[in-house]
Design a protein around this motif. Sequence first.
Motif, PDB file in Angstrom:
ATOM      1  N   PHE A  57      11.455  13.721 -15.898  1.00  0.00           N
ATOM      2  CA  PHE A  57      11.426  12.382 -16.488  1.00  0.00           C
ATOM      3  C   PHE A  57      11.983  11.332 -15.522  1.00  0.00           C
ATOM      4  O   PHE A  57      11.435  10.230 -15.392  1.00  0.00           O
ATOM      5  CB  PHE A  57      12.233  12.358 -17.793  1.00  0.00           C
ATOM      6  N   PHE A  58      13.085  11.652 -14.849  1.00  0.00           N
ATOM      7  CA  PHE A  58      13.683  10.683 -13.933  1.00  0.00           C
ATOM      8  C   PHE A  58      12.737  10.368 -12.772  1.00  0.00           C
ATOM      9  O   PHE A  58      12.540   9.195 -12.418  1.00  0.00           O
ATOM     10  CB  PHE A  58      15.009  11.217 -13.388  1.00  0.00           C
ATOM     11  N   LEU A  59      12.132  11.383 -12.192  1.00  0.00           N
ATOM     12  CA  LEU A  59      11.206  11.162 -11.082  1.00  0.00           C
ATOM     13  C   LEU A  59       9.952  10.426 -11.548  1.00  0.00           C
ATOM     14  O   LEU A  59       9.394   9.602 -10.821  1.00  0.00           O
ATOM     15  CB  LEU A  59      10.831  12.495 -10.432  1.00  0.00           C
ATOM     16  N   MET A  60       9.531  10.683 -12.788  1.00  0.00           N
ATOM     17  CA  MET A  60       8.369   9.977 -13.333  1.00  0.00           C
ATOM     18  C   MET A  60       8.673   8.489 -13.460  1.00  0.00           C
ATOM     19  O   MET A  60       7.855   7.629 -13.077  1.00  0.00           O
ATOM     20  CB  MET A  60       7.994  10.558 -14.699  1.00  0.00           C
ATOM     21  N   GLY A  61       9.850   8.158 -13.986  1.00  0.00           N
ATOM     22  CA  GLY A  61      10.236   6.753 -14.096  1.00  0.00           C
ATOM     23  C   GLY A  61      10.374   6.090 -12.738  1.00  0.00           C
ATOM     24  O   GLY A  61      10.015   4.920 -12.567  1.00  0.00           O
ATOM     25  N   THR A  62      10.862   6.828 -11.754  1.00  0.00           N
ATOM     26  CA  THR A  62      10.981   6.290 -10.398  1.00  0.00           C
ATOM     27  C   THR A  62       9.603   5.960  -9.827  1.00  0.00           C
ATOM     28  O   THR A  62       9.401   4.885  -9.237  1.00  0.00           O
ATOM     29  CB  THR A  62      11.687   7.313  -9.481  1.00  0.00           C
TER      30      THR A  62
ATOM     31  N   LYS B 216       0.823  -1.207   0.000  1.00  0.00           N
ATOM     32  CA  LYS B 216       0.000   0.000   0.000  1.00  0.00           C
ATOM     33  C   LYS B 216       0.857   1.258   0.000  1.00  0.00           C
ATOM     34  O   LYS B 216       0.674   2.147  -0.855  1.00  0.00           O
ATOM     35  CB  LYS B 216      -0.923   0.007   1.217  1.00  0.00           C
ATOM     36  N   ALA B 217       1.811   1.357   0.928  1.00  0.00           N
ATOM     37  CA  ALA B 217       2.634   2.562   1.035  1.00  0.00           C
ATOM     38  C   ALA B 217       3.508   2.751  -0.206  1.00  0.00           C
ATOM     39  O   ALA B 217       3.641   3.868  -0.732  1.00  0.00           O
ATOM     40  CB  ALA B 217       3.499   2.491   2.285  1.00  0.00           C
ATOM     41  N   THR B 218       4.101   1.662  -0.699  1.00  0.00           N
ATOM     42  CA  THR B 218       4.991   1.756  -1.860  1.00  0.00           C
ATOM     43  C   THR B 218       4.235   2.202  -3.104  1.00  0.00           C
ATOM     44  O   THR B 218       4.656   3.124  -3.819  1.00  0.00           O
ATOM     45  CB  THR B 218       5.672   0.402  -2.125  1.00  0.00           C
ATOM     46  N   THR B 219       3.097   1.551  -3.365  1.00  0.00           N
ATOM     47  CA  THR B 219       2.338   1.861  -4.581  1.00  0.00           C
ATOM     48  C   THR B 219       1.690   3.235  -4.501  1.00  0.00           C
ATOM     49  O   THR B 219       1.689   3.988  -5.486  1.00  0.00           O
ATOM     50  CB  THR B 219       1.268   0.782  -4.827  1.00  0.00           C
ATOM     51  N   THR B 220       1.136   3.589  -3.349  1.00  0.00           N
ATOM     52  CA  THR B 220       0.527   4.905  -3.190  1.00  0.00           C
ATOM     53  C   THR B 220       1.574   5.996  -3.373  1.00  0.00           C
ATOM     54  O   THR B 220       1.338   7.000  -4.073  1.00  0.00           O
ATOM     55  CB  THR B 220      -0.129   5.047  -1.806  1.00  0.00           C
ATOM     56  N   GLY B 221       2.746   5.809  -2.767  1.00  0.00           N
ATOM     57  CA  GLY B 221       3.815   6.787  -2.935  1.00  0.00           C
ATOM     58  C   GLY B 221       4.244   6.915  -4.387  1.00  0.00           C
ATOM     59  O   GLY B 221       4.483   8.030  -4.882  1.00  0.00           O
ATOM     60  N   GLY B 222       4.337   5.778  -5.103  1.00  0.00           N
ATOM     61  CA  GLY B 222       4.712   5.818  -6.511  1.00  0.00           C
ATOM     62  C   GLY B 222       3.712   6.582  -7.358  1.00  0.00           C
ATOM     63  O   GLY B 222       4.090   7.382  -8.223  1.00  0.00           O
ATOM     64  N   LEU B 223       2.429   6.375  -7.104  1.00  0.00           N
ATOM     65  CA  LEU B 223       1.392   7.073  -7.867  1.00  0.00           C
ATOM     66  C   LEU B 223       1.363   8.567  -7.543  1.00  0.00           C
ATOM     67  O   LEU B 223       1.135   9.404  -8.427  1.00  0.00           O
ATOM     68  CB  LEU B 223       0.027   6.441  -7.604  1.00  0.00           C
ATOM     69  N   LEU B 224       1.583   8.922  -6.293  1.00  0.00           N
ATOM     70  CA  LEU B 224       1.619  10.349  -5.930  1.00  0.00           C
ATOM     71  C   LEU B 224       2.824  11.039  -6.570  1.00  0.00           C
ATOM     72  O   LEU B 224       2.731  12.193  -7.019  1.00  0.00           O
ATOM     73  CB  LEU B 224       1.645  10.506  -4.413  1.00  0.00           C
ATOM     74  N   LEU B 225       3.966  10.337  -6.609  1.00  0.00           N
ATOM     75  CA  LEU B 225       5.136  10.900  -7.285  1.00  0.00           C
ATOM     76  C   LEU B 225       4.862  11.066  -8.778  1.00  0.00           C
ATOM     77  O   LEU B 225       5.234  12.080  -9.388  1.00  0.00           O
ATOM     78  CB  LEU B 225       6.346   9.994  -7.058  1.00  0.00           C
ATOM     79  N   LEU B 226       4.196  10.076  -9.373  1.00  0.00           N
ATOM     80  CA  LEU B 226       3.825  10.174 -10.778  1.00  0.00           C
ATOM     81  C   LEU B 226       2.912  11.366 -11.014  1.00  0.00           C
ATOM     82  O   LEU B 226       3.088  12.126 -11.982  1.00  0.00           O
ATOM     83  CB  LEU B 226       3.139   8.876 -11.216  1.00  0.00           C
ATOM     84  N   ALA B 227       1.927  11.562 -10.134  1.00  0.00           N
ATOM     85  CA  ALA B 227       1.008  12.700 -10.267  1.00  0.00           C
ATOM     86  C   ALA B 227       1.764  14.022 -10.193  1.00  0.00           C
ATOM     87  O   ALA B 227       1.486  14.965 -10.963  1.00  0.00           O
ATOM     88  CB  ALA B 227      -0.062  12.631  -9.179  1.00  0.00           C
ATOM     89  N   ALA B 228       2.722  14.116  -9.276  1.00  0.00           N
ATOM     90  CA  ALA B 228       3.486  15.351  -9.125  1.00  0.00           C
ATOM     91  C   ALA B 228       4.295  15.664 -10.383  1.00  0.00           C
ATOM     92  O   ALA B 228       4.383  16.829 -10.813  1.00  0.00           O
ATOM     93  CB  ALA B 228       4.412  15.245  -7.913  1.00  0.00           C
ATOM     94  N   THR B 229       4.887  14.633 -10.985  1.00  0.00           N
ATOM     95  CA  THR B 229       5.690  14.869 -12.185  1.00  0.00           C
ATOM     96  C   THR B 229       4.805  15.244 -13.377  1.00  0.00           C
ATOM     97  O   THR B 229       5.205  16.060 -14.217  1.00  0.00           O
ATOM     98  CB  THR B 229       6.529  13.631 -12.536  1.00  0.00           C
ATOM     99  N   LEU B 230       3.617  14.658 -13.439  1.00  0.00           N
ATOM    100  CA  LEU B 230       2.694  15.050 -14.509  1.00  0.00           C
ATOM    101  C   LEU B 230       2.274  16.506 -14.352  1.00  0.00           C
ATOM    102  O   LEU B 230       2.229  17.272 -15.324  1.00  0.00           O
ATOM    103  CB  LEU B 230       1.458  14.144 -14.483  1.00  0.00           C
ATOM    104  N   ALA B 231       1.971  16.905 -13.124  1.00  0.00           N
ATOM    105  CA  ALA B 231       1.597  18.297 -12.872  1.00  0.00           C
ATOM    106  C   ALA B 231       2.749  19.242 -13.196  1.00  0.00           C
ATOM    107  O   ALA B 231       2.528  20.394 -13.598  1.00  0.00           O
ATOM    108  CB  ALA B 231       1.162  18.458 -11.415  1.00  0.00           C
ATOM    109  N   ALA B 232       3.999  18.762 -13.057  1.00  0.00           N
ATOM    110  CA  ALA B 232       5.161  19.607 -13.330  1.00  0.00           C
ATOM    111  C   ALA B 232       5.217  20.045 -14.793  1.00  0.00           C
ATOM    112  O   ALA B 232       5.780  21.104 -15.111  1.00  0.00           O
ATOM    113  CB  ALA B 232       6.445  18.871 -12.950  1.00  0.00           C
TER     114      ALA B 232
END
Length: 530
Positions: A378-383, A345-361
């Motif tokens: 791009f690097f943070l999106m891939g992470t 839960k924590a790993t996947t939720t964190g990954g999706l929130l990071l993805l959302a932040a990079t998209l908003a960027a």
Amino acid sequence: MTSPAAAPARRVPEAVHRRRWAILGVLMLSLLIVVLDNSILNVAIKTISTPAPTGLGATQSELEWAINAYTLVFAGLLFTAGLLGDRLGRKKVLIGGLVVFGIGSALAAFSGSPAELVGFRAVMGLGAAFVMPATLAVLMNVFERDEQPKAIGVWAGGVGLAIAIGPITGGLLLDHFWWGSVFLVNVPIVVLAVALMLWLVPDSRDPNPGRIDPLGVVLSVTGLVLLVYGIIKGGQLADFADPTVLGTTGAGLAVLVGFVVYEKRSDHPSIDIAYFRNKVFSAAIVAIALVFFALMGVTFFAVFYIQSVRGYSPLQTGLLMLPLAAAQLVFAPRARLLVDRFGNKATTTGGLLLLAATLAAFAGLDGDTPIWMLEVVFFLMGTGMAHVMTPVSVVIMQALPREKAGSASALSNTFRQLGGALGIAVLGSVLSTAYRGDIEDRLAVLPPGVRHAAGESIEATLAVADRLGPRGEGLADAADQAFLHAMHVTSLWGAGVAVLGAVLVAVYLPGRTPKPEGDGEEAELIRAAD
């Protein structure tokens, strides 16, 4: 004197066990070309949109179909392909899929029109549908359960490798050859993969395979094509209330509802709807779909931003997109370490929130933004993607018994491809609609026959501006600004989708990976919600 406890019996034959990592390498080579094709195409879409002889003069909607013809056929046939692999033997199906994919690639390379390219891309999707699920099903049968998460992590890293080398390979090819070379390059890889597979990979099958469901396949593909056609047409017309758009979209939704009803009543469904009663399983499937919804949609507009607005070549574009893939390649195999420590839960939720932040960027990028900022995004999106794909892939694959590995793989990849297809259709239509709305006033001076086509995409507008010579400089500047506005709007839509995914997995995904002790207990994940 007590005798030591007997070691648990090995389920994988010793000869296969010894060469399991070599087999994984062959499977990753097969996977490579399936993913490589889309990542190569990403840097080629601008070239293909250029008028002949450089390209095919494809419009934005034709480009969306060139991508989605592949993904829709791929997604629509994945589950049937998984069942055929379970029934006929995964090795046989895998080799057959590679051969079809290679033939489709050769035909696509010599397409004479956008319509031909769309058709041959569909042939490639047919072959890929038989490759992708078989690779993961074979993996599950050559690795013991305790090594499966590690092997799946390496397999997921192979996706990152393909995404990494695809744009660079495409850029190199486009710098030296014609646009068709991005498809023709698949052929020698197919030949090598087939030869290695005949030599190394063992065959396997389900002793109790399911029956094929041809009506379900027809309903699902028809419904998806109608739905995606309506969405793309709405973006092309910049009018989602148009009767054609409403009619095709509504018909697609109606056919998909009919598909679900039919599958629930069928005794041999293409997709067992009962699987989705488990909220954990459903959340993992949705998470994968949303990741690819965002990724494919963003990649589509990012290429035009880098090449059309910033003026970089296809090779430079491939190099600039390298951090996106490199992060996945580095972090996908290691994501399981975070899962072990913090849970799914924590790993996947964190990954999706990071993805959302990079998209908003992307909403903060302009025509003169320092390029290193795009590289960080791009690097943070891939992470973020790596920390979603690996844990949810393990949840999905271990939710079904080993004998149903083909079905689990097909479900996972079906929704992965559907997410990507809908991402291109929805975000591509948002991009097209926002762009046309911003550029429309500047096109009022053009003849009516030219005005609509010129407003469909930045490439179409720039082509008109180029024909106008010095008088078109103002129109070219306006096209850049209109595209930036459209990209900002589209990126925020993508970020919203990723946030929605984060909420879903935070609510429904388990805190740690379930670890059943045997195949008899693996199915408990499916039955838990019943």
